[in-house]
Design a protein around this motif. Structure first.
Motif, PDB file in Angstrom:
ATOM      1  N   LEU A  54      30.327  59.297  85.563  1.00  0.00           N
ATOM      2  CA  LEU A  54      31.466  58.984  86.440  1.00  0.00           C
ATOM      3  C   LEU A  54      31.400  57.535  86.913  1.00  0.00           C
ATOM      4  O   LEU A  54      32.391  56.796  86.835  1.00  0.00           O
ATOM      5  N   LEU A  55      30.224  57.109  87.394  1.00  0.00           N
ATOM      6  CA  LEU A  55      30.077  55.742  87.886  1.00  0.00           C
ATOM      7  C   LEU A  55      30.214  54.715  86.767  1.00  0.00           C
ATOM      8  O   LEU A  55      30.752  53.622  86.985  1.00  0.00           O
ATOM      9  N   SER A  56      29.755  55.060  85.582  1.00  0.00           N
ATOM     10  CA  SER A  56      29.816  54.107  84.467  1.00  0.00           C
ATOM     11  C   SER A  56      31.242  53.834  84.021  1.00  0.00           C
ATOM     12  O   SER A  56      31.510  52.814  83.375  1.00  0.00           O
ATOM     13  N   VAL A  57      32.165  54.732  84.362  1.00  0.00           N
ATOM     14  CA  VAL A  57      33.588  54.497  84.085  1.00  0.00           C
ATOM     15  C   VAL A  57      34.278  53.879  85.301  1.00  0.00           C
ATOM     16  O   VAL A  57      35.041  52.914  85.186  1.00  0.00           O
ATOM     17  N   ALA A  58      33.968  54.412  86.477  1.00  0.00           N
ATOM     18  CA  ALA A  58      34.646  53.963  87.696  1.00  0.00           C
ATOM     19  C   ALA A  58      34.321  52.515  88.045  1.00  0.00           C
ATOM     20  O   ALA A  58      35.208  51.747  88.442  1.00  0.00           O
ATOM     21  N   PHE A  67      42.434  50.816  82.745  1.00  0.00           N
ATOM     22  CA  PHE A  67      41.056  50.513  82.356  1.00  0.00           C
ATOM     23  C   PHE A  67      40.202  51.778  82.340  1.00  0.00           C
ATOM     24  O   PHE A  67      39.262  51.893  81.555  1.00  0.00           O
ATOM     25  N   GLY A  68      40.530  52.717  83.234  1.00  0.00           N
ATOM     26  CA  GLY A  68      39.799  53.981  83.272  1.00  0.00           C
ATOM     27  C   GLY A  68      39.912  54.744  81.964  1.00  0.00           C
ATOM     28  O   GLY A  68      38.914  55.278  81.452  1.00  0.00           O
ATOM     29  N   PHE A  69      41.127  54.807  81.421  1.00  0.00           N
ATOM     30  CA  PHE A  69      41.316  55.469  80.120  1.00  0.00           C
ATOM     31  C   PHE A  69      40.593  54.704  79.010  1.00  0.00           C
ATOM     32  O   PHE A  69      40.009  55.306  78.102  1.00  0.00           O
ATOM     33  N   LEU A  70      40.619  53.362  79.102  1.00  0.00           N
ATOM     34  CA  LEU A  70      39.963  52.537  78.080  1.00  0.00           C
ATOM     35  C   LEU A  70      38.452  52.739  78.092  1.00  0.00           C
ATOM     36  O   LEU A  70      37.856  53.091  77.070  1.00  0.00           O
ATOM     37  N   SER A  88      37.309  56.446  77.331  1.00  0.00           N
ATOM     38  CA  SER A  88      37.333  56.836  75.921  1.00  0.00           C
ATOM     39  C   SER A  88      36.125  56.269  75.153  1.00  0.00           C
ATOM     40  O   SER A  88      35.697  56.828  74.142  1.00  0.00           O
ATOM     41  N   LEU A  89      35.561  55.152  75.676  1.00  0.00           N
ATOM     42  CA  LEU A  89      34.406  54.545  75.016  1.00  0.00           C
ATOM     43  C   LEU A  89      33.085  55.148  75.492  1.00  0.00           C
ATOM     44  O   LEU A  89      32.118  55.226  74.718  1.00  0.00           O
TER      45      LEU A  89
END
Length: 433
Positions: free
Chosen positions: A168-172, A424-427, A430-431
């Motif tokens: 979660l943190l790595s995306v947020a 950016f969250g979706f970007l 997805s990675l």
């Protein structure tokens, strides 16, 4: 019947907004009472797990404030802003973002706003630009803070679906900081001058606006130790949470659950600061941080309780209405969170009220995480404390609340920042996921 209940909810929130501050929490309780007596609805659950985390973190921050740690952070921030004054519109929101990230609450912005105004005036920059971005950054950063109640709760309901706290943190983190940076640049180069601000140079000549050179006050000798203990507590929380994650499981016996661990580490750290820095505990209760934090607890208790009561009573109807829509257009979750946070007045309260339902409606974890930043639309109604403080502090008149309520200085940068955060969250999601 659902529409009558919804009108009651809106009335309670409207009344709370009119009362201001802690009043929105009071009005939330009134709304629950009206729903129970007039519609026969059983009250929902009060989010005590969220409130406990807020209380523990705020108590820790207030203790550090008494020991001088907050002032020391302010001095560092002020030095950074004054060394690069031309880029204040970009640097100021980043500074506020980092402070919020570390503390888990956007109320730390209060201490930096006066510095932002003075540096902007000294450089002839319209203060509304850095001020509006600073307020927005303080709200969005809550959705990336490892200590915020919203993040902790969201992580707890994502874990059963195979998404860890660190995921979660790595995306947020990258999505929100990238959004703040992009929005700050756009705000700096593409915002138009307002009519009020055209009068700014003349007002300076008439000495109606004072340009002040902030003097660095003596730092409390215990400030560095308090800040070090605070940073150690944050690292301890993150390490414990990561190590107890099911995918890592370095600590097999989970004697402390995540919420308990955060509360224990925060209170322990506050105890150590009191001992090492010789803090008078009576002074903690009178700090601005403690007062605003406890006010936030009441707001979350009342509004989240009201929201949970309404959602649980009408879950089947909401499932039918929203389920098909979210399955077809999953990005609509961001809009739901955006408008819900306007009413619920809290990132934690919005997360508690909406996210469990969204996940039960088969919204994917990727969509939920990408949309998470949308719970930060607290700037839409010009009633949030940090927003009002920015308006009051700006004596140039450039930061303002418009005649039509919604046409204020924060609406465009705030909406842009959340749009960027979700994109950016979706970007990044997805990675990474």
């Amino acid at each position: 019947m659902i529409w009558i209940e919804f009108i009651i909810v809106l009335f309670a929130i409207w009344l709370g907004a009119r009362l201001g501050g802690i009043g929105i929490g009071f009005a939330g309780g009134l709304g629950v009472l009206i729903l129970a007596l007039t519609c026969g609805i059983k009250p929902g659950s009060i989010p005590f797990e969220v409130i406990e985390i807020i209380m523990a973190v705020i108590a820790m921050i207030a203790t550090m404030q008494v020991a001088g740690g907050i002032n020391y952070l302010i001095k560092i921030s002020e030095r950074l802003l004054r060394h690069h004054p031309r880029y204040i519109t970009v640097i100021a929101p980043i500074v506020i973002y980092v402070m919020t990230l570390l503390s888990g609450t956007g109320h730390t912005a209060f201490s930096i706003l006066p510095v932002i105004v003075e540096v902007a005036k000294e450089q002839g920059i319209r203060p509304s630009r850095p001020l509006s971005m600073a307020v927005i950054a303080s709200q969005i950063a809550v959705t990336a803070s490892p200590l915020s109640a919203a993040v902790i709760f969201f992580a707890s309901i994502l874990e059963p679906r195979g998404v860890s706290y660190i995921n979660l943190l790595s995306v947020a983190l990258p999505s929100t900081i990238s959004a703040i940076f992009c929005t700050s640049i756009l705000t700096n180069f593409f915002s138009k001058e307002s009519k009020n601000y055209q009068l700014y140079p003349a007002r300076i000549i008439r000495n109606e606006i004072l340009l002040k050179n902030q003097q660095m006050n003596n730092v409390n000798p215990n400030a560095k130790r308090a800040l070090l203990l605070f940073l150690m507590s944050i690292i301890s929380v993150m390490l414990y949470t990561i190590n107890t994650n099911n995918s890592i499981s370095l600590i097999n016996k989970h004697i402390l659950l995540r919420n308990d661990a955060i509360i224990v580490f925060m209170l322990t750290s506050a105890t150590l600061i009191c001992i090492v820095c010789k803090v008078n505990t009576n002074d903690i209760l009178s700090t601005s941080t403690f007062k605003s934090g406890m006010s936030a607890c009441i707001c979350v208790m009342g509004v989240a309780w009201l929201g949970d009561t309404f959602v649980k009573a009408n879950f089947n109807d909401i499932q039918i209405l929203a389920g098909n829509t979210l399955k077809t257009y999953p990005w609509m979750l961001a809009l739901i969170l955006f408008f819900s946070s306007i009413m619920l007045y809290s990132q934690a309260a919005t997360t508690k009220a909406i996210m469990p339902t969204a996940l039960m409606l088969s919204v994917s974890p990727l969509t939920a995480i990408a949309s998470f930043a949308a719970v930060s639309a607290l700037f839409v109604l010009p009633t949030y404390p940090t927003l009002l403080a920015a308006v009051e502090i700006d004596d140039t008149g450039s930061t303002k609340i418009g005649k039509y309520i919604f046409n204020h200085s924060f609406i465009i940068p705030g909406t842009l920042a959340i749009t960027f955060s979700v994109s950016f969250g979706f970007l990044f999601g997805s990675l990474i996921l």
